[in-house]
Scaffold this motif. Structure first.
Motif, PDB file in Angstrom:
ATOM      1  N   ASP A   1      25.524  25.186  43.576  1.00 55.10           N
ATOM      2  CA  ASP A   1      25.229  26.080  42.452  1.00 55.10           C
ATOM      3  C   ASP A   1      25.445  27.562  42.753  1.00 55.10           C
ATOM      4  O   ASP A   1      25.123  28.409  41.921  1.00 55.10           O
TER       5      ASP A   1
ATOM      6  N   GLY B   1      31.675  35.288  38.834  1.00 58.95           N
ATOM      7  CA  GLY B   1      32.619  34.218  38.512  1.00 58.95           C
ATOM      8  C   GLY B   1      32.511  33.854  37.040  1.00 58.95           C
ATOM      9  O   GLY B   1      33.479  33.472  36.406  1.00 58.95           O
TER      10      GLY B   1
ATOM     11  N   ASP C   1      26.072  39.963  38.156  1.00 64.27           N
ATOM     12  CA  ASP C   1      25.770  40.318  36.762  1.00 64.27           C
ATOM     13  C   ASP C   1      24.290  40.074  36.466  1.00 64.27           C
ATOM     14  O   ASP C   1      23.662  40.798  35.706  1.00 64.27           O
TER      15      ASP C   1
ATOM     16  N   GLY D   1      28.145  28.899  42.701  1.00 75.08           N
ATOM     17  CA  GLY D   1      29.172  29.306  41.737  1.00 75.08           C
ATOM     18  C   GLY D   1      30.599  29.111  42.239  1.00 75.08           C
ATOM     19  O   GLY D   1      31.528  29.753  41.742  1.00 75.08           O
ATOM     20  N   LYS D   2      30.804  28.220  43.186  1.00 75.62           N
ATOM     21  CA  LYS D   2      32.134  27.974  43.757  1.00 75.62           C
ATOM     22  C   LYS D   2      33.144  27.508  42.708  1.00 75.62           C
ATOM     23  O   LYS D   2      34.229  28.069  42.594  1.00 75.62           O
ATOM     24  N   SER D   3      32.757  26.474  41.957  1.00 73.67           N
ATOM     25  CA  SER D   3      33.708  25.923  40.979  1.00 73.67           C
ATOM     26  C   SER D   3      33.994  26.937  39.883  1.00 73.67           C
ATOM     27  O   SER D   3      35.140  27.099  39.467  1.00 73.67           O
ATOM     28  N   THR D   4      32.941  27.607  39.430  1.00 69.84           N
ATOM     29  CA  THR D   4      33.125  28.606  38.374  1.00 69.84           C
ATOM     30  C   THR D   4      34.084  29.698  38.845  1.00 69.84           C
ATOM     31  O   THR D   4      35.011  30.084  38.142  1.00 69.84           O
TER      32      THR D   4
END
Ligand code: GDP
Length: 454
Positions: free
Chosen positions: A43, A207, A170, A45-48
């Motif tokens: 979670d 991301g 963010d 945020g690697k894939s995002t």
């Protein structure tokens, strides 16, 4: 003379001498290829982030991406995995001016660690994603999170360049203070693990909104951050040393029959190959001829160069290619076999001295005589940890000679004895044949590099 020949048997059967082939000019100027693994706590945020990279670099249209959550773009592989379809690591290439970057998939879930390691075992460089939001960074970094373990894995497998993406900033209103705080913590840990200061870089990111992936739009960030965007930073990786002048080595990751030929798919570890060449299959020793070569991730070529087609007819170190072979039957070839220049073969070895790092997930310490599975490239061989030579710091300094056991999060020098001989080399001579993973009852327990063949 007879005895001398006998004692040197296995590696010099051909009687021929290895004469290095001159490296064609087209390879000297070829675009750099890098394989990149994306690491980080689940979670984070690697894939995002990688989905965003693919969109902003123009590989997927926003419309296409818009239909589904960004992370799905990369998770498709994961669903395939669940259906039992063989996952292919490294199917996406991002082209930046200096490199063709092949993305190695690295899901962050704990049960995917073995796959992540297989990915990382081929990685030239790594991006480590950490989530900056309050609580999540702390959970991933301290409280049993995977961030440190991934850093140690990357280090243990010989990845030397690491780019740390401080993601989800963010959510922290682009706070420089929060960024600095996280950077200081991660940097100090990376330095402790002997990453070279010059090879560690940081950047702030979202991301999700795409801020600082390719450009900056939020004035809160631009107010204090003047460094590269993610795509710029990827471009700034140093090219991997490709060892083109060294003898050809190729690791088979897949084999199948096609028409009259046998096709071996895999990655060129060092040197280069063209159709017409003869190679030896290791460890079995059969000699084969390459009839045809095809690129699976075609390298970028210069359209204005009339010799560019030549680049596509050669498989060089770093390339993923399919070789159509003659002179062998399909049953003789297997995943994990090595194809080598017949006159300069890697030694076939059973016993080696190695540096290992014991993973955090290991609850039962490793003692002398421990039975393990030794995993190198695509090979799995039963093995024994036959000696515990020394406990060391991450960088190799000896803390204690002949320890009784190795517990989690420790680094050590050990002797490993395999049940069968396989092609391996010192990490310093051939990275790909010099790094490995140890498993026990299906769990990955250690990663390591070969120091010396015994
Ligand atoms: P992975 O497990 O590391 O691949 O993480 P994912 O990419 O699946 O992201 C996990 C969650 O974090 C998802 O709900 C994302 O929408 C969210 N997320 C990822 N990146 C960011 C970011 O930069 N900012 C914010 N606010 N949320 C993000």
């Amino acid at each position: 003379k007879a005895t001398a020949t006998k004692s040197k048997s296995s590696n010099k059967q051909q009687g021929s001498v290895y004469v290095p082939k001159p490296v064609p000019d087209i390879l000297k100027t070829a675009k750099s290829q890098l394989s990149m693994v994306v690491l980080g706590h689940v979670d984070a945020g690697k894939s995002t982030m990688m989905g965003q990279v693919l969109v902003q670099a123009g590989y997927i249209s926003k419309r296409e991406a818009g239909k589904k959550p960004m992370s799905w773009i990369l998770d498709e592989n994961e669903q395939e995995r669940e259906r039992g379809v063989t996952m292919e690591i490294g199917t996406k290439t991002v082209r930046v001016p200096k490199h063709d970057i092949v993305l190695l998939d690295a899901p962050g879930h704990a049960d995917f660690v073995p796959i992540m390691i297989t990915g990382a075992a081929n990685a030239d460089v790594a991006i480590l994603v950490v989530a900056a939001n309050t609580g999540e960074f702390e959970a991933g970094f301290d409280g049993g999170g995977q961030t440190k373990e991934h850093i140690l894995l990357a280090r243990g497998l010989g990845v030397t360049q690491i780019l740390v993406a401080i993601n989800k900033l963010d959510m922290e209103d682009w706070s420089k203070q929060r960024y600095d705080e996280i950077q200081a913590k991660v940097k100090s840990y990376l330095l402790q693990q002997q990453f070279a200061p010059k090879r560690i870089r940081f950047l702030p990111l979202s991301g999700l909104t795409g801020e600082n992936v390719k450009s900056r739009n939020d004035s809160k960030l631009s107010a204090w951050y003047k460094g590269p965007t993610l795509l710029d930073a990827m471009n700034d990786f140093l090219p991997a040393k490709r060892q083109l002048e060294k003898p050809f080595r190729f690791g088979i990751t897949d084999v199948y029959a096609e028409g009259k030929g046998v096709v071996a798919r895999g990655r060129v570890m060092q040197g280069f190959v063209e159709a017409g060449e003869r190679l030896v299959v290791l460890p079995i020793g059969d000699v084969v001829t390459v009839n045809k070569l095809e690129h699976l991730q075609p390298p970028t070529t210069d359209d204005n160069d009339k010799n560019a087609f030549k680049r596509l007819s050669i498989g060089m170190a770093g390339d993923t290619v399919e070789l159509v072979l003659s002179g062998i039957e399909l049953v003789r070839l297997s995943v994990g076999s090595i194809l080598s220049n017949p006159n300069a073969r890697p030694p076939l070895t059973k016993k080696a001295k190695a540096k290992v790092f014991i993973l955090d997930s290991v609850t039962i310490p490793i003692i002398r005589g421990a039975r393990v599975m030794f995993h190198m490239q695509s090979l799995d061989i039963p093995a024994t940890v036959s000696k515990l030579i020394a406990l060391t710091k991450g960088g190799g300094e000896v803390i204690k000679e002949r320890p009784r056991a190795l517990s989690r999060n420790s680094s050590a020098i050990v002797e490993i004895t395999l049940n069968d001989k396989i092609a391996m080399e010192q990490f310093s001579s051939c990275r790909a044949l010099g790094r490995f993973v140890l498993r026990r009852s299906g769990d990955t327990i250690a990663v390591g590099v070969i120091d010396e063949l015994l």
